[in-house]
Design a protein around this motif. Structure first.
Motif, PDB file in Angstrom:
ATOM      1  N   GLY A   1      31.867   4.386 -18.127  1.00  0.00           N
ATOM      2  CA  GLY A   1      31.067   4.341 -16.912  1.00  0.00           C
ATOM      3  C   GLY A   1      30.614   5.709 -16.433  1.00  0.00           C
TER       4      GLY A   1
ATOM      5  N   ILE B   1      35.489  -0.258 -13.770  1.00  0.00           N
ATOM      6  CA  ILE B   1      35.556   0.387 -15.085  1.00  0.00           C
ATOM      7  C   ILE B   1      35.491   1.920 -14.943  1.00  0.00           C
ATOM      8  N   PRO B   2      34.461   2.458 -14.260  1.00  0.00           N
ATOM      9  CA  PRO B   2      34.435   3.928 -14.106  1.00  0.00           C
ATOM     10  C   PRO B   2      35.605   4.462 -13.275  1.00  0.00           C
ATOM     11  N   GLU B   3      36.057   3.663 -12.315  1.00  0.00           N
ATOM     12  CA  GLU B   3      37.189   4.099 -11.498  1.00  0.00           C
ATOM     13  C   GLU B   3      38.470   4.199 -12.333  1.00  0.00           C
TER      14      GLU B   3
END
Lengths: 438, 478
Positions: B246, B340-342
């Motif tokens: 992400g 997801i990016p976190e």
């Protein structure tokens, strides 16, 4: 949005400050600006309940057949309740490869037990800890046999077509010639093999019971291979080995196969289990993890990953294979299955599967147009002619939740296990009669 | 502890199957095995206790912190297991008509769409059953591409010296010769060496980015450009994707194909060494070579299996480790576009946090901001105290922690590679740091204690040399 982060956003902010950063973006300062992603174009996250509903809806879209008369590489055997219970234990489920022997004795001992059971089943000296599936086991076995002056593998067209495909892929990239022999009557005869063998042939691969269920004359085939100084690789359905002659007794140098029948559900093709075992002289060519017994510094018996000089993390491009992760939990599944069944239970699974298949074959053989295509001995699968459109036959079976035989070139491939009891077979035959318009 | 075979008593066992209800078929004696296999004869209760005892001698993620570098031992959510256990998945025969398995095909189709977006690829296969299997498949794509252009001279794969052992091993299996390029002083790819290595015989480059030192190579665009200009393709080893999901995509960094490890990055359990799943994604121009079958949507909206026009064949039977894909799909569904990016940035944060706290006490192999993992070198400590990376790792066991990856990457001496992952709390990280510091103190005051570690495990250090010298690979029946 769901999340599995234990830390809160404000805790993470604090941690960020502690390492001297102001923003999360700074964590990615080495990423060139031009390729930093603004946002992912996927749906927003959901709660566990919503996710469960979404995924369950997909499972509900599938037709789950109550009775299955189809095999061809994936078999619907009874799975003892203890199998799932043991392999769901979280220590086994959530551990990595047992690199640290001191806290991995459970996994290591279970692999050692698995290796012993595979050797017992196959009549071989050494087993590895598993590979991805039976087809990859076949390909890895073929590669094991290649030497500088002997290169090439011969296999008959009675081998599972998917296995032939995978062997061709693996051998193709290593420039190992693959010869697929045409057979008559769905079995390979020793004369056909002898005519194909050359002094360069490194190995012969035979599946028995083969794709069409026929028990091949493996002893004669192994002799023919050995006369030509070629290795003999034999693949067998592991359930059949509760009853039938072992690869060791047939003269095989390497035994491989698909371990799925040993306690693994059908699962649309995976995870499955490739088992691989060999004679002692080939031990150092065997790919993958192998567990060995040793003792700790106090002299206590224990287990470790061993013979690692074969493996990729030591040998890199000179390793016997690139395999790292294997199918460890599936190997444990097989091991629990075999321990729960015991010699009598396994014999019964083999015996009942064969008996049911022979009973079904006899009943079908009495129907017009469903004659058996071979008079050779078979185990739990067999081929018949097909006088009707196979799709029409399946449409009839669909109404009663039965998955019928697999249409293959030359007819229908039927399969029974211990789950296909007499009443189910009798009902199946009734429906087949209807479909055939009798 | 006793082996199954030592627990066996003749006549014991379980009544799991009925007797056959049809006439017995006859097999000629020459077809039958001479003696039954010596499988254990054990009651259900004894079998259960055997495995319960084995479980106690096994350390999984659920038992404690597991910062095993490069293996991404994050927590495995229970909902994944529940979904993978649904009868509507486990009871489906792989050779059912595709109309009767639309749910399974949709799992594969949907997971492919999501992972294509996360990696910046256009098409994907789920046939590879593990990371190394994916590497092999990806390299076979590269091979098929060059051969399709009659470019038979491209026989070499460039691999950095910091790479996982599977990279060169996979390249050899795919029929390539391996060219190793050194790392530069910052731990990245040495650009001059890469330029010198790349040429008309280059089939491609295999790269992990962030690499095994936990460093994101800031020259990545230059690296992939050099390989492309030489006519080679770029292969992304997704082992370390957990750092960047992400935030940046292999497809945008100049990579042409990629494998993922669903059992690392996408939270599916590792099972003590598998089953994993190593799907391979590629750009559009490579999709005609993917293994068959692929899942496509037909005009009527139904999902079908299709064979890519110039498929490289099969690398496994059926469609790969399907149930692992079910788990990964569940995970991505829960996390979604923000989660997801976190997850990735928290993995990077946790690694930097631990490194920050250890720096100044331990030597970091490359003193730079790390991504999801970092590498310590205990070389100096060993010189000063005699305590090795092995000793420190074994001592960690006494504190209920799985040790980091040891002695890897090979270019760092006395290496400990630490990957905390995002699913650990600050308290867990703080405690782990304290343990590391305590061990450092012990190294100075009581090195013998470390040489002798572990002290609290079911066994002491095993004799690995003896195991390899005199292999005992199965139980010897009396």
């Amino acid at each position: 949005m769901g999340s599995y982060l234990p830390s809160t956003h404000s805790e993470r902010r604090e941690m960020l400050r502690e390492i001297g950063l102001d923003s999360f973006e700074e964590l990615y300062r080495d990423v060139p600006e031009s390729v930093r992603l603004k946002s992912l174009s996927i749906p927003e996250g959901v709660s566990e309940m919503e996710a469960a509903a979404q995924i369950s809806a997909l499972a509900d879209k599938n037709t789950r057949y109550r009775t299955i008369f189809r095999g061809a590489g994936a078999y619907d055997h009874y799975i003892p309740a203890i199998v799932k219970s043991v392999t769901s234990k979280e220590e086994f489920l959530t551990a990595y490869t047992p690199y640290q022997a001191e806290i991995s004795q459970g996994v290591l001992q279970s692999i050692f037990e698995y290796q012993t059971q595979i050797c017992e089943l196959t009549g071989m000296d050494v087993s590895n800890a598993s590979v991805y599936d039976g087809a990859v086991a076949a390909a890895e076995a073929a590669l094991m046999c290649q030497e500088r002056k002997k290169t090439g593998v011969i296999l008959p067209d009675t081998v599972d077509p998917q296995v032939i495909e995978v062997v061709k892929t693996y051998c193709g990239s290593r420039s190992v010639p693959v010869t697929v022999l045409k057979t008559k009557d769905h079995a390979l005869d020793a004369d056909t093999l002898k005519a194909a063998l050359t002094p360069e042939t490194a190995c012969v691969y035979v599946q028995s019971p083969n794709f069409y269920g026929v028990i091949e004359d493996t002893t004669a085939l192994a002799e023919a291979a050995h006369l030509s100084q070629a290795r003999f690789i034999m693949a067998a359905n592991p359930i059949s080995l509760g009853l039938l002659k072992t690869p060791g007794e047939c003269g095989a140098d390497i035994a491989v196969g698909e371990g799925q029948p040993l306690g693994m559900p059908l699962s649309f093709g995976g995870p499955y289990l490739g088992y691989m075992a060999c004679k002692k002289e080939l031990m150092r060519k065997l790919p993958g993890r192998i567990v060995g017994e040793t003792s700790d510094k106090n002299g206590a018996r224990c287990y470790v990953l061993t013979l690692q000089a074969r493996e990729q993390h030591i040998r890199r491009e000179k390793a016997s294979s690139n395999i790292c992760s294997n199918e460890a939990l599936c190997a444990m599944t097989a091991s629990v299955y075999l321990a729960a069944m015991g010699p009598e239970g396994l014999r019964r699974a083999a015996r009942n599967s064969a008996d049911h298949a022979h009973y079904l074959a006899e009943r079908l053989n009495g129907l017009k147009g469903f004659e058996l295509k071979s008079d050779k001995p078979f185990f739990n699968e067999f081929l018949t002619a097909c006088p009707v459109d196979p799709a029409l036959l399946q449409a009839h079976l669909d109404k009663e939740g039965i998955l019928g035989p697999l249409p293959v070139e030359g007819g229908l491939l039927w399969c029974c296990t211990e789950k296909n009891t007499k009443d189910k077979i009798d009902r199946l035959v009734e429906i087949v009669k209807e479909a055939a318009g009798e | 502890m006793k082996l199954l075979f030592e627990l066996s008593r003749t006549g014991r066992g379980q009544d799991l199957l009925p007797l056959s209800d049809v006439p017995a078929c006859e097999f000629g004696g020459e077809l039958l095995r001479q003696a039954p296999p010596r499988l254990p004869e054990i009651s259900e209760v004894d079998l259960e206790r055997h495995y319960t005892e084995l479980a106690k001698q096994t350390h999984g993620v659920n038992d404690g912190f597991y910062p095993l570098g490069s293996c991404t031992m994050k927590y495995n959510p229970h909902i994944n297991e529940d979904m993978a256990a649904l009868n509507g998945f486990t009871g489906i025969h792989p050779l059912q008509d595709e109309n009767s398995a639309q749910g399974c095909l949709e799992v594969m189709y949907r997971t492919e769409q999501l992972l294509n977006e996360i990696t910046g690829m256009d098409a994907m296969t789920f046939q590879p059953a593990a990371g190394a299997h994916g590497e092999y498949t990806g390299l076979m794509l590269i091979r098929a591409y060059h051969l399709s252009r009659n470019d038979t001279a491209r026989t070499k794969i460039i691999v950095p010296d910091s790479a996982h052992g599977t990279n060169p091993a996979s390249a050899a299996m795919a029929g390539f010769t391996v060219v190793s390029v050194p790392s530069n002083a910052q731990g990245g790819v040495d650009l001059e060496a890469l330029k010198a290595a790349a040429g008309s015989d280059t089939a491609g480059l295999m790269l992990t980015n962030p690499n095994t030192l936990g460093l994101f190579d800031p020259n990545i665009l230059e690296i992939t450009r050099i390989v492309h200009e030489a006519g080679g393709l770029n292969y992304y080893d997704g082992a370390n994707l957990n750092a960047v999901m992400g935030h940046v995509r292999p497809g945008d960094m100049g990579f042409d194909c990629v494998h993922l490890n669903l059992h690392k990055t996408f939270s599916t359990p590792h099972g003590g060494g598998g089953p994993g799943s190593g799907p391979v994604g590629c750009k559009k121009f490579l999709d005609e070579f993917l293994p068959e079958p692929r899942v496509v949507r037909d005009e009527g909206g139904a999902l079908r299996f299709a064979c890519p026009e110039h498929t490289l064949g099969k690398v496994r039977s059926f469609y790969g480790n399907f149930l692992v894909a079910v788990r990964a799909l569940t995970y991505i569904t829960v996390l979604g576009k923000e989660g997801i990016p976190e997850a990735s940035e928290t993995a990077v944060l946790n690694a930097n946090y631990m490194m920050h706290k250890l720096k100044g006490h331990y030597d970091v192999a490359y003193d730079a901001a790390c991504m999801h993992e970092f590498v310590l070198t205990l070389e100096k400590l060993k010189q000063e105290t005699g305590v090795s990376a092995m000793d420190a790792a074994k001592r960690l066991l006494d504190f209920g922690m799985h040790p980091p990856t040891m002695y890897f990457p090979l270019i760092v001496h006395e290496a400990l590679m630490i990957e905390p992952t995002e699913t650990e709390s600050r308290e867990t990280l703080d405690r782990a740091v304290q343990v590391f510091l305590d061990i450092l103190e012990e190294a100075k005051t009581d090195p013998e204690k470390l040489h002798e570690a572990p002290h609290t495990c079911p066994i002491g250090r095993p004799d690995e040399v003896g195991a390899a010298r005199n292999p005992v690979l199965k139980y010897e029946f009396a």
